[in-house]
Each structure stands twice: as structure tokens, then as C-alpha cells.
Design a protein around this motif. Structure first.
Motif, PDB file in Angstrom:
ATOM      1  N   GLN A  21       3.356   8.348   4.558  1.00 26.12           N
ATOM      2  CA  GLN A  21       3.130   9.390   3.538  1.00 26.12           C
ATOM      3  C   GLN A  21       3.635  10.745   4.034  1.00 26.12           C
ATOM      4  O   GLN A  21       4.271  11.500   3.290  1.00 26.12           O
ATOM      5  N   ASP A  22       3.328  11.030   5.301  1.00 26.54           N
ATOM      6  CA  ASP A  22       3.786  12.300   5.887  1.00 26.54           C
ATOM      7  C   ASP A  22       5.319  12.345   5.937  1.00 26.54           C
ATOM      8  O   ASP A  22       5.938  13.377   5.647  1.00 26.54           O
TER       9      ASP A  22
ATOM     10  N   HIS B 289       0.783  -1.243   0.000  1.00 28.09           N
ATOM     11  CA  HIS B 289       0.000   0.000   0.000  1.00 28.09           C
ATOM     12  C   HIS B 289       0.820   1.302   0.000  1.00 28.09           C
ATOM     13  O   HIS B 289       0.234   2.370  -0.130  1.00 28.09           O
ATOM     14  N   VAL B 290       2.122   1.219   0.170  1.00 29.21           N
ATOM     15  CA  VAL B 290       2.923   2.456   0.281  1.00 29.21           C
ATOM     16  C   VAL B 290       3.976   2.501  -0.817  1.00 29.21           C
ATOM     17  O   VAL B 290       4.773   1.571  -0.953  1.00 29.21           O
ATOM     18  N   GLU B 291       3.966   3.568  -1.614  1.00 31.26           N
ATOM     19  CA  GLU B 291       4.957   3.749  -2.671  1.00 31.26           C
ATOM     20  C   GLU B 291       6.079   4.668  -2.190  1.00 31.26           C
ATOM     21  O   GLU B 291       5.873   5.541  -1.354  1.00 31.26           O
ATOM     22  N   GLY B 292       7.269   4.471  -2.752  1.00 28.94           N
ATOM     23  CA  GLY B 292       8.390   5.354  -2.440  1.00 28.94           C
ATOM     24  C   GLY B 292       9.084   5.047  -1.141  1.00 28.94           C
ATOM     25  O   GLY B 292       9.924   5.827  -0.681  1.00 28.94           O
ATOM     26  N   VAL B 293       8.730   3.905  -0.511  1.00 35.33           N
ATOM     27  CA  VAL B 293       9.374   3.510   0.746  1.00 35.33           C
ATOM     28  C   VAL B 293       9.912   2.092   0.583  1.00 35.33           C
ATOM     29  O   VAL B 293       9.203   1.187   0.133  1.00 35.33           O
ATOM     30  N   GLU B 294      11.169   1.901   0.963  1.00 35.73           N
ATOM     31  CA  GLU B 294      11.808   0.585   0.856  1.00 35.73           C
ATOM     32  C   GLU B 294      12.281   0.130   2.238  1.00 35.73           C
ATOM     33  O   GLU B 294      12.981   0.867   2.932  1.00 35.73           O
TER      34      GLU B 294
ATOM     35  N   HIS C 264       7.361  10.662   4.034  1.00 36.51           N
ATOM     36  CA  HIS C 264       7.835  10.761   2.652  1.00 36.51           C
ATOM     37  C   HIS C 264       7.872  12.227   2.200  1.00 36.51           C
ATOM     38  O   HIS C 264       8.847  12.686   1.593  1.00 36.51           O
ATOM     39  N   GLU C 265       6.826  12.964   2.478  1.00 38.01           N
ATOM     40  CA  GLU C 265       6.756  14.380   2.106  1.00 38.01           C
ATOM     41  C   GLU C 265       7.833  15.197   2.812  1.00 38.01           C
ATOM     42  O   GLU C 265       8.487  16.049   2.208  1.00 38.01           O
ATOM     43  N   VAL C 266       8.009  14.931   4.108  1.00 31.53           N
ATOM     44  CA  VAL C 266       9.015  15.670   4.888  1.00 31.53           C
ATOM     45  C   VAL C 266      10.415  15.428   4.339  1.00 31.53           C
ATOM     46  O   VAL C 266      11.199  16.367   4.136  1.00 31.53           O
ATOM     47  N   ILE C 267      10.723  14.142   4.098  1.00 31.06           N
ATOM     48  CA  ILE C 267      12.068  13.797   3.626  1.00 31.06           C
ATOM     49  C   ILE C 267      12.328  14.377   2.240  1.00 31.06           C
ATOM     50  O   ILE C 267      13.390  14.942   1.976  1.00 31.06           O
ATOM     51  N   TYR C 268      11.346  14.248   1.348  1.00 29.75           N
ATOM     52  CA  TYR C 268      11.563  14.763  -0.008  1.00 29.75           C
ATOM     53  C   TYR C 268      11.620  16.283  -0.043  1.00 29.75           C
ATOM     54  O   TYR C 268      12.355  16.862  -0.848  1.00 29.75           O
ATOM     55  N   HIS C 269      10.869  16.915   0.844  1.00 25.93           N
ATOM     56  CA  HIS C 269      10.948  18.376   0.942  1.00 25.93           C
ATOM     57  C   HIS C 269      12.344  18.789   1.418  1.00 25.93           C
ATOM     58  O   HIS C 269      12.947  19.727   0.878  1.00 25.93           O
ATOM     59  N   LYS C 270      12.852  18.052   2.390  1.00 23.66           N
ATOM     60  CA  LYS C 270      14.198  18.334   2.910  1.00 23.66           C
ATOM     61  C   LYS C 270      15.248  18.097   1.828  1.00 23.66           C
ATOM     62  O   LYS C 270      16.200  18.875   1.675  1.00 23.66           O
ATOM     63  N   ARG C 271      15.066  17.020   1.050  1.00 27.81           N
ATOM     64  CA  ARG C 271      16.020  16.718  -0.022  1.00 27.81           C
ATOM     65  C   ARG C 271      15.990  17.792  -1.111  1.00 27.81           C
ATOM     66  O   ARG C 271      17.032  18.143  -1.684  1.00 27.81           O
ATOM     67  N   GLU C 272      14.794  18.311  -1.403  1.00 22.45           N
ATOM     68  CA  GLU C 272      14.691  19.376  -2.401  1.00 22.45           C
ATOM     69  C   GLU C 272      15.411  20.631  -1.938  1.00 22.45           C
ATOM     70  O   GLU C 272      16.063  21.316  -2.728  1.00 22.45           O
ATOM     71  N   ILE C 273      15.280  20.914  -0.652  1.00 14.78           N
ATOM     72  CA  ILE C 273      15.973  22.089  -0.094  1.00 14.78           C
ATOM     73  C   ILE C 273      17.486  21.912  -0.215  1.00 14.78           C
ATOM     74  O   ILE C 273      18.200  22.821  -0.631  1.00 14.78           O
ATOM     75  N   ILE C 274      17.958  20.703   0.147  1.00 15.89           N
ATOM     76  CA  ILE C 274      19.400  20.419   0.057  1.00 15.89           C
ATOM     77  C   ILE C 274      19.873  20.507  -1.389  1.00 15.89           C
ATOM     78  O   ILE C 274      20.941  21.055  -1.680  1.00 15.89           O
TER      79      ILE C 274
END
Length: 534
Positions: free
Chosen positions: A117-118, A24-29, A120-130
Motif C-alpha cells: 500500500q505504501d 488482499h491487495v488492489e492495484g498491484v499486478e 502504491h502511494e509512492v509510485i502513484y504520487h511519483k506518476r502524478e508528478i511526472i
């Protein structure tokens, strides 16, 4: 992809979480699992997960202590606590540790999905900032050397008083209000062969690169791009620093660099050091560094204050630099022309001990020499010289005098280049008119060159540089284009077309026409007629 480590001593909990995530969850390994706090710490070191689902009650090191251990070396890892016990103290500890979420067993599928999901959003937002920060850093790293070069050129050639020094201090990350100039000058090597000159240029560049690297490693500094035979650096110092200590530190830097350069470069050079001043007097320190190198005989490193100045200061006027300056002006090399003028000006200020009137008089002599050497192709040349002579007489400041003369040289070079461009356009227009007028004749490159009063070889190069193609290709294209226009007239036979565009052999004309268009003249005419083009 977000990497997840699951830590729980119950196998069923681990398998349940893995099932929920995979289905049920995409983008998580799920990169790993652990059954104890100690194992969680070890696997975090090896797997470097982005998030850890951590059970609290486990044998040995409990979940809270494991989180504390991991946070000590992996501050960016996010934690989600999973526990069967809803104790207030656990929740309080979780808040203090900055835990992302607190989940109770039995785990709710939708709650787990929402949490991931939350995350995932936090991590990807942080990665975009970096990512954006890294891109910005890359851009700054690319721009910074150009800004540094412009800043140094501004001080060397324009003698501008910096109005907002704080701005540049923030950009370069160093205090700039006070400092001194260090200048490395290479000794002139006369070579005849082109390959030797190229080799010499490569050796010089190697020296510049090595000197820059060593000095920047030794101390915070700004460096100008190489100028002819020298490289100039500005080394900032503390405003209240002792002058004698600054002097000794500067010499230590220079000698250390010279020692490290010895096995790297073979070209002879000297390093001159000026006294430290407020940055508004940058030119004074640069003058002193140049004088120190000019007077030094045997020492590789020499500080201006250690130089024994003769009563007549520097005796030999650098007449060769005048010839070099005129050559740079005539060839339109503005940057190098300003560099040569800088050396001449340094000599004048040192020789005449900053006497404005004497320097002014010598500059006027140089101005007259430049005027006589420049070809009389600039209509406004005499007006420029006359206006500038009046302007230079009124100047009473050494800095303003230098800035004014630099601006005069810039204007002269720009006007000269503009005049040359106009002359070239006029000459090429004349050549094209001659070709158009005589297209029906069997003209060649020599005919046009003779009409232009140029040598065969010079005109060939001049024509290609101006038009972008060589003479033969241009003439062929023009003749084929003209013949295509004539071929539309069916009353003119192919042989007549051949003669009208300057070819004497119809067979050769047909061969060239087909090579350019892909068709014979007859095929082209039939194609045009079939399309109804008249």
C-alpha cells in the motif's frame, strides 16, 4: 497498475506472496517471478517492473548484487528485501542501496499488505508528478513559439529596450545580450491567376518552414513569424566573441542552409546578415541585413560588411512599398502594414546614413501621403495628423522615431477600423429601417440596394456579412414574425394578413408560413387561441 516481480528460490514463498496480493491487495499486478539473482536481472530487463521483492540468499548471484545490477540500468525500480536472516550487515547494505523495506520470513500478511500500500502511494504520487510535469511541458511548448514571436515583433517594430533580459534568457534557454540578425527575403513573383497566387503562398510557406527548421538545427536562435516576403532571425553570440569569427560563422550557417534548401524549395531568395551588436541595437543589425540583401546582385548569401556600398548608398527609393503600406492600412492589416513600414524605414536609415533629420523629413512626406490616401471618414483624422507632426519634429533619436511612427500607424489603423465599423453599423441600420418601413410592400433585394445607393451584388454580400443571413431569409423571417403577431387578432382574416406583410398570393403565404413554423396560418391562430394567448 503497479507491476511487481517476485524473486525467491523457495516456491512456497513465491506462491504465498502471490496469494496475499491477489486476495488482499488492489492495484498491484504480479508480472513475473524469478528463482535466482541472474534470472531476476534478465526478467527486469524484459518485464520492466515498478517494484521487486528480492530474497537475499539465492544460488549464484545473491539478492544484494542483483539489486546493484538492476539499479545500474533501472534507477526508478523500488526494492523490498525478503530474508530469513536478520543480520545487521544486510540491513546496512539495504539502507545504502536505498531499499524501500526489509521484510523477515516467515512473512507477515499484514506487513506485506502495508508495504505494498505504501509503495502504491509512492509510485502513484511519483506518476502524478511526472504527469503534471509533462502537461506543463506541453503547455510551455505551445506557448513558447508565441512568446518567441512577440519578442521578435517587439524588437522589429517597437524597438523596445529589454529591461529584464535574464527573464527571456531563462525562457528561451540561451544568452541574448549580444547577437546579429539574419534575414531571408524572397524575390517577388507576379502572378495573375488566383490558383497561381495560392500555389505561390504555399511555396513561400514551405520555404519559411524549411528555413526555420534548418537554422534552428544549425544554431540556437529566435525567429519571427513570416513577414510578407521575408523571415527574420536573431542569432545570439558570446559577449566576448571575436567579431571576425562571428561573421565567418554566420556566413557558414547561411551557406549551409542555402545548400540544404536547394533540393527542397524552388522559389528564389537571398539571405542577408547584419553585424553583431548588443540587443538594444537589434534594429541596426536588422537594417544592415536588409541593406545587404537589397544591394547584393548575384550572391545568395551576403554579409553587410562584405557589401560595397555606393557613395549614394541605396539609390532607388522603394515607392512601390508606399502604395503597399497604404493598401495594408486601408485593409486594416496591422501586422503586414508594420512589416512594410519596416522595409521603408530600413531603406531610409541606410540611404541617409542614420541622419535623424533627413529620415524625419522623409517620414513627414510619407505621413502626408498617408493622410491624403485615407478616406475622410475619421472625424479626428486631422487632429491626429496635426498632433503627430508636432511630436515627430521634437524627436532626435532614431529608435524613438521608429517606435513613434509605428505607434502612429497602429493608431491610424485602429481608428480607421473603428470608423468603418461605425459606418457599417449606420448603413445596416438604415437598411433595416427601410425594410421595416416597407415590409407591407412586395420589396426585394434590388429595392433596398437602390435605396442604399449600392450595387445589387455588393449589397447582397454586405448584408449577409453584417446580419449573418442572406436578405431573402432575413425578410422571410421578419414577415413570418410580423404575421404571427397579426394572426393573434381574430378580426383580421388570413388574406388580409398576407397582404399586410408584403405577400400578394395567399396560397404562397400559407406555404411559406408552414415551411417556417410547421403550421398553416389557420392552424397557428387556432393553437394560439386554444392556449388563451391574446
Amino acid at each position: 497498475m503497479v507491476k511487481l516481480l517476485i524473486v525467491d528460490d523457495e516456491h512456497i514463498v513465491i506462491e504465498s506472496l502471490k496469494f496475499i496480493i491477489e486476495k488482499h491487495v488492489e492495484g498491484v499486478e504480479v508480472v513475473g517471478t524469478a528463482r535466482s539473482g541472474r534470472e531476476a536481472i534478465e526478467k527486469t530487463l524484459n518485464l520492466k517492473p515498478d517494484v521487486v521483492f528480492m530474497d537475499i540468499h539465492m544460488p549464484g548471484i545473491n539478492g544484494m548484487d542483483a539489486i546493484r545490477h538492476i539499479q545500474a540500468s533501472h534507477k526508478d525500480v523500488l526494492f523490498v528485501i525478503i530474508t530469513a536472516y536478520e543480520y545487521f550487515q544486510h540491513a546496512k547494505d539495504a539502507v545504502n542501496l536505498g531499499v524501500f523495506e526489509y521484510l523477515l520470513k516467515p512473512l507477515n500478511k499484514h506487513k506485506v499488505m502495508k508495504t505494498l500500500q505504501d509503495i502504491h502511494e509512492v509510485i502513484y504520487h511519483k506518476r502524478e508528478i511526472i504527469k503534471k510535469e509533462m502537461m506543463l511541458r506541453e503547455k510551455i511548448d505551445k506557448i513558447l513559439p508565441h512568446v518567441e514571436g512577440q519578442f521578435m515583433y517587439s524588437q522589429l517594430f517597437n524597438s523596445n529596450i529589454i529591461k529584464d533580459i535574464t527573464f527571456y534568457e531563462e525562457i528561451f534557454g540561451m544568452k541574448l545580450k549580444k547577437g546579429y540578425v539574419m534575414m531571408a527575403i524572397l524575390e517577388e513573383i507576379k502572378l495573375d491567376k488566383k490558383e497561381d497566387n495560392l500555389k505561390n503562398s504555399l511555396v513561400k510557406q514551405k520555404f519559411y518552414d524549411a528555413f526555420k527548421m534548418e537554422l534552428k538545427n544549425a544554431c540556437p536562435c529566435l525567429m519571427a513569424p513570416p513577414l510578407l516576403d521575408r523571415v527574420v532571425a536573431y542569432i545570439p553570440v558570446e559577449e566576448d566573441a571575436d567579431a571576425y569569427q562571428i561573421r565567418n560563422a554566420a556566413i557558414t550557417y547561411a551557406k549551409s542552409i542555402a545548400k540544404r534548401l536547394r533540393p527542397i524549395v524552388s522559389i528564389p531568395y537571398k539571405i542577408g546578415i547584419g553585424k553583431s551588436y548588443d540587443i538594444d541595437y537589434f534594429s541596426q543589425s536588422a537594417n544592415e541585413a536588409y541593406i545587404a540583401v537589397s544591394i547584393s546582385n548575384q550572391d545568395t548569401v551576403i554579409h553587410y560588411e562584405d557589401v560595397q556600398l555606393p557613395s549614394s548608398s541605396i539609390d532607388i527609393y522603394p515607392a512601390s512599398k508606399e502604395k503597399m503600406l497604404i493598401h495594408k492600412i486601408l485593409t486594416g492589416n496591422m501586422e503586414e502594414a508594420l512589416g512594410v513600414f519596416e522595409e521603408i524605414y530600413w531603406w531610409m536609415t541606410g540611404h541617409y546614413e542614420m541622419d535623424v533629420d533627413k529620415v524625419k523629413s522623409k517620414l513627414i512626406e510619407l505621413l502626408i501621403l498617408i493622410q491624403r490616401s485615407i478616406p475622410q471618414i475619421m472625424n479626428s483624422s486631422s487632429i491626429i495628423e496635426e498632433n503627430y507632426l508636432l511630436q515627430i519634429v521634437k524627436i532626435n533619436s532614431m529608435e524613438e522615431l521608429k517606435l513613434s511612427y509605428s505607434n502612429y500607424l497602429k493608431t491610424t489603423i485602429l481608428n480607421l477600423e473603428d470608423s468603418k465599423e461605425k459606418e457599417i453599423k449606420g448603413l445596416i441600420t438604415k437598411a433595416i429601417k427601410y425594410i421595416d418601413k416597407n415590409l407591407h410592400k412586395n420589396i426585394n433585394l434590388n429595392d433596398v440596394a437602390e435605396d442604399m445607393n449600392m450595387s445589387y451584388h455588393y449589397f447582397s454580400r454586405f448584408f449577409k456579412e453584417s446580419i449573418g443571413k442572406n436578405f431573402v431569409d432575413y425578410l422571410t423571417d421578419l414577415r413570418i414574425q410580423k404575421s404571427k403577431e397579426i394572426l393573434k387578432d381574430v378580426t383580421v382574416n388570413i388574406k388580409e394578413v398576407c397582404f399586410m406583410v408584403g405577400y400578394s398570393d395567399p396560397n404562397y403565404f400559407s406555404k411559406i408560413f408552414k415551411k417556417v413554423t410547421g403550421m398553416t396560418p389557420t392552424e397557428y391562430r387556432n393553437s394560439v387561441l386554444s392556449q388563451g394567448v391574446i
